[in-house]
Enzyme design. Structure first.
Site, mmCIF file in Angstrom:
data_model
loop_
_atom_site.group_PDB
_atom_site.id
_atom_site.type_symbol
_atom_site.label_atom_id
_atom_site.label_comp_id
_atom_site.label_asym_id
_atom_site.label_seq_id
_atom_site.Cartn_x
_atom_site.Cartn_y
_atom_site.Cartn_z
ATOM 1 N N GLN A 43 0.817 -1.202 0.000
ATOM 2 C CA GLN A 43 0.000 0.000 0.000
ATOM 3 C C GLN A 43 0.846 1.244 0.000
ATOM 4 O OE1 GLN A 43 -1.904 -1.175 3.720
ATOM 5 N NE2 GLN A 43 -1.392 0.807 4.523
ATOM 6 N N GLU A 132 1.939 -13.993 12.321
ATOM 7 C CA GLU A 132 0.766 -14.695 12.865
ATOM 8 C C GLU A 132 0.822 -16.195 12.602
ATOM 9 O OE1 GLU A 132 -2.821 -12.792 11.501
ATOM 10 O OE2 GLU A 132 -2.413 -10.958 12.621
ATOM 11 N N TYR A 275 -5.747 -7.558 19.310
ATOM 12 C CA TYR A 275 -6.889 -6.665 19.067
ATOM 13 C C TYR A 275 -8.010 -6.848 20.084
ATOM 14 C CZ TYR A 275 -4.942 -5.745 14.433
ATOM 15 O OH TYR A 275 -4.130 -5.365 13.409
ATOM 16 N N GLU A 341 0.940 -5.231 15.920
ATOM 17 C CA GLU A 341 -0.345 -4.710 15.453
ATOM 18 C C GLU A 341 -1.301 -4.565 16.618
ATOM 19 O OE1 GLU A 341 -2.313 -6.943 12.417
ATOM 20 O OE2 GLU A 341 -0.520 -7.176 11.201
ATOM 21 N N TRP A 384 -1.949 -0.499 14.168
ATOM 22 C CA TRP A 384 -2.421 -0.909 12.850
ATOM 23 C C TRP A 384 -3.643 -0.087 12.538
ATOM 24 C CZ3 TRP A 384 -0.254 -3.843 9.194
ATOM 25 C CH2 TRP A 384 -1.038 -4.147 8.074
#
Ligand SMILES: *[C@@H]1O[C@H](CO)[C@@H](O)[C@H](O)[C@H]1NC(C)=O
Ligand SMILES: *[C@@H]1O[C@H](CO)[C@@H](O)[C@H](O)[C@H]1NC(C)=O
Ligand SMILES: *[C@@H]1O[C@H](CO)[C@@H](O)[C@H](O)[C@H]1NC(C)=O
Ligand SMILES: *[C@@H]1O[C@H](CO)[C@@H](O)[C@H](O)[C@H]1NC(C)=O
Ligand SMILES: *[C@@H]1O[C@H](CO)[C@@H](O)[C@H](O)[C@H]1NC(C)=O
Ligand SMILES: *[C@@H]1O[C@H](CO)[C@@H](O)[C@H](O)[C@H]1NC(C)=O
Ligand SMILES: *[C@@H]1O[C@H](CO)[C@@H](O)[C@H](O)[C@H]1NC(C)=O
Length: 454
Positions: A43, A132, A275, A341, A384
């Site tokens: 990106q 991960e 998260y 993250e 993140w």
């Protein structure tokens, strides 16, 4: 990124949580603690090629888009704010789950890693072999939600190939061997000259028992063993947790003694992606099934509690991060940890006034500070994410970025969200209290005028 849709989702009300580090600043962290923001080579390269303009408050941000393929790339230069004599810290993930490379050939992986070390080792300090690893094995080979989309009925999501009873264990085994082989090579051939560090990345949920019954408390320990001990015990002690060997029997591979020695101690640091927190409920009946997948062997239900079922955002349970770091401290000897993250998702077309993301970041960075103050060896934090684009290209409607990118604009113009202003202020040393949300908002008056093209 894990798109969270694992097993059981239960909706319950969550009490508002108060956490101690509510008022803090960058200076409360050790001076060498690294802060940054995760992004991907894809990106940023795309945007950089076509845009070339760096948003002004991020003008110290550069990227290390130097890995062939699609490695996640994160770099930290924010501490330039504090140090003139700075050093770049890069994490490059050598293996990403979208890569087509065969995991089953450790030799290929080691050759590939060798090429990365040789070509980029002069610029890379932190090498992450696998991103991960536990989710790769679970989501790729048990539930089949992610590439290579392997699973077997009655488990998982209608895959055409695979074996959910055996392959997740095999995949994790090959991941550990591939990682260890690359780490061994790096330590033998490069580390003395290049002075870098090598580690791997795991996805770490917060995990707490659903109730305080003995059954749920023990089930929570089992879930931690199946998610984290699965990798950490081989990495620290050279073998899988006893409970996994017991419940999976011959379906979990055994390490030869040479393999065990190679895997044991094969990391300098760990990367963790965190998260959410799950509540764990004992599920002993799953062990009675003749055919079990990894979830069945775990004999626990994973419950994702959400106070508002219609909410797109993750529930914010920041104490989960402190719990994870405490667990690594107490169960695994407090290894050096980088949070690679952590972030809040919103709908990609939602407002630039992303107060839910700011609250999330503020809570989790505060929780991280609590852990550090209590002796955790956490050394860095990457939120993140920097830009929204990746999730958009993936075809997901969620975004995690602090910057909205207008894909209809040939210049791919970036719009800072409130979270970009908040994080920038935090990194510049402003206290989360003294210069709170209100002032940040006032200064970001563009937020109220900004609109999206679509
Ligand atoms: C499962 O996959 C097959 C082949 O791709 C497809 O024909 C079938 O409709 C799918 N079944 C479900 C329930 O999604
Ligand atoms: C998965 O592998 C196990 C062990 O080899 C075997 O017993 C089982 O039948 C296999 N399952 C499928 C769906 O192929
Ligand atoms: C379990 O006990 C702990 C410690 O006393 C408490 O903080 C927690 O709220 C309890 N959990 C439940 C679900 O009752
Ligand atoms: C954002 O997108 C979602 C899903 O595509 C849609 O339901 C919603 O109406 C959109 N909201 C705005 C403000 O455009
Ligand atoms: C702080 O660390 C001590 C020692 O490791 C531990 O016993 C305690 O539970 C930790 N406190 C919290 C809030 O995690
Ligand atoms: C807001 O802008 C004023 C004037 O430019 C500046 O002094 C102040 O530090 C800014 N506050 C924040 C939180 O950005
Ligand atoms: C942003 O949203 C918050 C609440 O969600 C609101 O109080 C605030 O006025 C909004 N700010 C702007 C600039 O729109």
């Amino acid at each position: 990124m894990l798109r969270l849709s694992l097993w059981v989702f239960l909706l319950l009300n969550l009490a508002a949580t108060l956490f101690s580090s509510d008022i803090y600043s960058r200076d409360d962290f050790p001076p060498d603690f690294i802060f940054g923001s995760g992004t991907s080579a894809y990106q940023v390269e795309g945007a950089a090629n076509e845009d070339g303009r760096t948003p002004s408050i991020w003008d110290t941000f550069t990227h290390a888009g130097i890995v062939p393929g699609n490695g996640d790339t994160a770099c930290d230069e924010y501490h330039k704010y504090k140090e003139s004599n700075h050093m770049l810290h890069y994490t490059i993930v050598i293996y990403h789950r979208h890569s087509k490379m065969s995991m089953e050939d450790g030799k290929d992986f080691t050759l590939y890693a060798d090429a990365c070390f040789r070509e980029f080792g002069d610029r890379v300090l932190y090498w992450t072999t696998i991103n991960e690893g536990n989710i790769f094995a679970l989501a790729g080979y048990d539930t089949g939600m992610m590439p290579p989309l392997r699973c077997s009925p009655p488990f998982g999501f209608n895959c055409s190939k695979g074996n959910s009873s055996t392959e997740p264990y095999l995949a994790a085994h090959y991941i550990l061997l591939a990682h260890a082989s690359a780490a061994q090579l790096y330590k033998k051939k490069y580390q003395d000259k290049q002075h870098g560090f090598i580690g791997l990345n795991l996805y770490a949920f917060g995990m707490v028992p659903l109730t305080n019954t003995t059954e749920d408390v023990i089930a929570t320990q089992r879930a931690k063993d199946f998610f984290i001990g699965w990798f950490m015990e081989p990495l620290l002690f050279g073998d899988y947790p006893n409970i996994m060997k017991k419940n999976a029997g011959s379906r979990i591979p055994a390490f030869t003694s040479d393999e065990s020695k190679m895997v044991k101690g094969s990391f300098d640091f760990l990367g963790l992606n965190h998260y959410n927190t799950l509540n764990i409920k004992d599920n002993p009946s799953s062990l009675k099934m003749d055919h079990r997948d990894l979830a069945g062997d775990m004999a626990a239900e994973l419950i994702f509690m959400q106070d508002d079922p219609s909410a797109f955002e993750f529930p914010s349970r920041p104490e989960g991060l402190q719990g994870v770091l405490e667990y690594f401290k107490q169960a695994y000897g407090n290894p050096p940890i980088y949070i690679h993250e952590n972030g809040q998702r919103t709908q990609h077309n939602a407002s630039l006034n992303d107060t839910r993301r700011v609250e999330y970041m503020k809570g989790f960075i505060g929780s991280l500070l609590d852990a550090v103050r209590n002796g955790s060896n956490a050394r860095g934090y990457f939120t993140w994410s920097f830009l929204d684009v990746l999730e958009l290209l993936d075809g997901y409607e969620s975004s995690y970025g602090m910057y909205y990118v207008d894909l209809e604009d040939p210049d791919l113009k970036r719009y800072p969200k409130l979270s970009a202003h908040w994080y920038s202020d935090f990194l510049k040393g402003r206290s989360t209290h003294a210069h709170g949300m209100i002032e940040v908002e006032k200064n970001s008056s563009a937020l109220s005028h900004a609109h999206f093209v679509q």
